[in-house]
Design a protein around this motif. Sequence first.
Motif, short mmCIF file in Angstrom:
data_model
loop_
_atom_site.label_atom_id
_atom_site.label_comp_id
_atom_site.label_asym_id
_atom_site.label_seq_id
_atom_site.Cartn_x
_atom_site.Cartn_y
_atom_site.Cartn_z
N CYS A 55 8.67 -1.07 4.76
CA CYS A 55 7.24 -1.31 4.44
C CYS A 55 6.77 -2.65 5.00
O CYS A 55 5.67 -2.73 5.55
N ASP A 56 7.58 -3.68 4.88
CA ASP A 56 7.20 -4.99 5.42
C ASP A 56 7.00 -4.93 6.93
O ASP A 56 6.09 -5.56 7.46
N GLN A 90 0.82 -1.22 0.00
CA GLN A 90 0.00 0.00 0.00
C GLN A 90 0.86 1.27 0.00
O GLN A 90 0.38 2.35 0.30
N PHE A 91 2.13 1.14 -0.39
CA PHE A 91 3.05 2.27 -0.36
C PHE A 91 3.54 2.64 -1.76
O PHE A 91 3.56 1.81 -2.66
N HIS A 92 3.95 3.88 -1.90
CA HIS A 92 4.65 4.36 -3.09
C HIS A 92 6.04 4.75 -2.62
O HIS A 92 6.18 5.49 -1.64
N ILE A 93 7.07 4.24 -3.27
CA ILE A 93 8.45 4.45 -2.84
C ILE A 93 9.20 5.25 -3.88
O ILE A 93 9.08 5.01 -5.07
N LYS A 103 12.11 7.94 0.15
CA LYS A 103 10.89 8.52 0.71
C LYS A 103 9.79 7.50 0.49
O LYS A 103 9.68 6.91 -0.59
N ILE A 104 8.99 7.30 1.52
CA ILE A 104 7.89 6.34 1.44
C ILE A 104 6.58 7.08 1.67
O ILE A 104 6.46 7.85 2.63
N PHE A 105 5.65 6.86 0.78
CA PHE A 105 4.33 7.49 0.85
C PHE A 105 3.28 6.39 0.98
O PHE A 105 3.40 5.35 0.35
N ARG A 106 2.26 6.65 1.77
CA ARG A 106 1.13 5.72 1.82
C ARG A 106 0.22 6.08 0.66
O ARG A 106 -0.16 7.24 0.50
#
Length: 72
Positions: free
Chosen positions: A67-68, A7-10, A26-29
């Motif tokens: 993320c995991d 469910q993330f955009h990296i 950078k990690i975005f939900r």
Amino acid sequence: MKFDYKQFHIDASCLEEGGRYYARAKIFRRSSEGDDDHEVKWSGDIGDYRSDADAVEAAQRWAIQWCDANEH
């Protein structure tokens, strides 16, 4: 390199400085349709590497591990 994971955009990238490449991510939900994604984690500099490809690969690995561990 930008990619989606669960469910993330990296956004995995590197910063070149003085012949060294610093990994960062950078990690975005990912949001529901129509909403903007919001940043949930910024790695800072993860480490320095001899090439941009090595740095981006390290940033990708770090982001996937984060993320995991934080997917709930």
